[in-house]
Write an enzyme that holds these catalytic residues in place. Structure first.
Site, short mmCIF file in Angstrom:
data_model
loop_
_atom_site.label_atom_id
_atom_site.label_comp_id
_atom_site.label_asym_id
_atom_site.label_seq_id
_atom_site.Cartn_x
_atom_site.Cartn_y
_atom_site.Cartn_z
CD GLU A 106 -6.35 6.79 -10.23
OE1 GLU A 106 -5.88 5.67 -10.51
OE2 GLU A 106 -6.93 7.04 -9.16
CE LYS A 133 -14.09 14.69 8.84
NZ LYS A 133 -14.22 16.16 8.93
CG ASP A 135 -16.19 15.44 5.93
OD1 ASP A 135 -15.05 15.58 5.42
OD2 ASP A 135 -16.45 15.79 7.09
CG HIS A 159 -3.03 3.56 -15.07
ND1 HIS A 159 -3.48 4.63 -14.35
CD2 HIS A 159 -3.51 2.45 -14.44
CE1 HIS A 159 -4.18 4.20 -13.31
NE2 HIS A 159 -4.21 2.89 -13.34
#
Length: 403
Positions: A99, A228, A303, A398
């Site tokens: 990104e 998760k 993770d 951006h």
């Protein structure tokens, strides 16, 4: 040793399966054979996937059916001064992301924090969880089993801790739902993130529960852990490491770095992070903490799926006489400096960049320090994005960075 072409032909002929190749060749040859087979079958060009700098067998504990490496650009934000019991000093935070503008944004936040004298960071608690679910005959039996579990904590701890040289059982809390009994085990896993450690230890404790009560284990994970997945219990009770960071940034620094005022940033935080998140029934009240957590996880061998828990952050902002007070609290940051992906070559180097590779002395200190630094990095990211929104230059940032 068998060459890659021969292995690929044997897989095509049905003589071997993809996962069996390491039994017939070294790891590098097995990976090359898979790339060759895939290139022939689907026409994919895997030349770049197969161009990496470390021996393939270094990844044996981390991957199956390996064909190569997914390479993600890595940048660095900082220096970021952090003051806390676990981490003290100035850190360069590695971030791996695709990104554009993310690293630049965190770096700008770090610059403002640096100008303010640094961030404070503290680890509030640590405890990795696993919660098995048991079946009973009905609610009366379930309640009796829950009572037994509460009275047998020491016995369960002895069974669980026999499986690990470092892990310590801190809590074993039963929950009854109809004829189901869930037990949320909480472990201090020291410098490891500890999910595998917690699972193995919990399986041993579950066997004691089965042997001593009428219950039957249905699953070693009953989703009350919760691993998760977005979950209120993690946002409230915490999971992994609960950590917070804050800073007071003078008004002139806010105006110089972000082209806006402390009052404007505070209003954005209230209306966006608090009211907007509440309206959305969000489990996180923040601007984009998961952005920084995810990029750091990729760089540091964590993770990545547990960025879900990392998104359960609350950002608070308040205008004070000394300037703008800003804090971020992450109740469920599952991180470690040993085990998992931390031993992979690039991830190990990134941890060395922070000075936090391997186990700490005493055990747990490196994991705590990593959590503190990541909280300070998330704070920098929150401050920068709130400043960009208040100053109305998010879109231009951006555009400048190609996104």
């Amino acid at each position: 040793m068998t060459d890659a072409e021969t292995l690929a032909e044997r897989v095509k002929a049905g003589d071997l399966r993809l996962y069996e190749l390491e039994a017939h060749a070294d790891a590098d040859t097995a990976a090359a054979a898979r790339r060759q087979l895939l290139a022939e079958e689907v026409g994919a060009d895997l030349e770049t996937v197969g161009d990496y700098s470390f021996p393939t067998d270094r990844a044996d504990p981390n991957i199956e059916n390996m064909i190569g490496v997914a390479q993600i650009p890595m940048g660095v934000a900082g220096p970021l001064p952090v003051d806390g019991e676990a981490a003290g000093g100035s850190f360069y935070l590695p971030l791996a992301t695709t990104e554009g503008a993310l690293v630049a944004s965190v770096n700008r936040g770090a610059d403002a924090i640096r100008a303010a004298g640094g961030a404070n960071a503290t680890v509030l608690q640590r405890g990795m969880t696993r919660a098995p679910v048991f079946e009973t005959s009905g609610v009366r039996e379930a309640a009796a089993v829950a009572d037994w579990i509460r009275a047998s904590r020491d016995r369960l701890a002895a069974a669980a801790e026999a499986t690990t040289s470092h892990g310590e059982l801190r809590e074993a809390t039963p929950y009854v739902v109809g004829d189901s009994v869930f037990v949320r085990f909480v472990y201090d896993t020291k410098d490891a993130m500890g999910m595998n450690m917690a699972t193995i230890a919990t399986r041993e404790a579950a066997e004691v529960i089965e042997a001593e009560t009428p219950v039957s284990l249905v699953a070693v994970s009953g989703n009350l852990c919760t691993d998760k997945k977005p979950a209120g219990i993690n946002a409230i009770e915490g999971r992994g490491r609960s950590v917070a960071a804050d800073a007071v940034v003078p008004a002139d620094v806010i105006e110089d770095r972000f082209g806006t005022s402390p009052d404007a940033i505070a209003e954005v935080n209230t209306r966006k992070n608090l009211i907007g998140s509440a309206k959305a029934a969000s489990l996180g009240f923040n601007a984009h903490a998961a952005n920084v957590v995810g990029a750091a996880f990729l760089a540091l061998g964590q993770d990545v799926a547990q960025v879900v828990e990392g998104a359960h952050a609350i950002t608070s902002v308040e205008v004070r006489d000394a300037g703008l007070y800003v804090s971020v609290t992450l109740p469920a940051l599952a991180v470690g400096t040993v085990g998992g992906g931390t031993g992979l070559p690039t991830q190990s180097e990134a941890l060395e960049l922070l000075g936090l590779a391997g186990g700490g002395d005493p055990p747990g200190t490196n994991g705590d320090a990593l959590a503190a630094v990541l909280a300070a990095g998330a704070l920098a990211g929150e401050l920068s994005l709130l400043g960009a929104l208040a100053g109305r230059h998010l879109a231009s940032a951006h555009a400048e960075h190609g996104r």
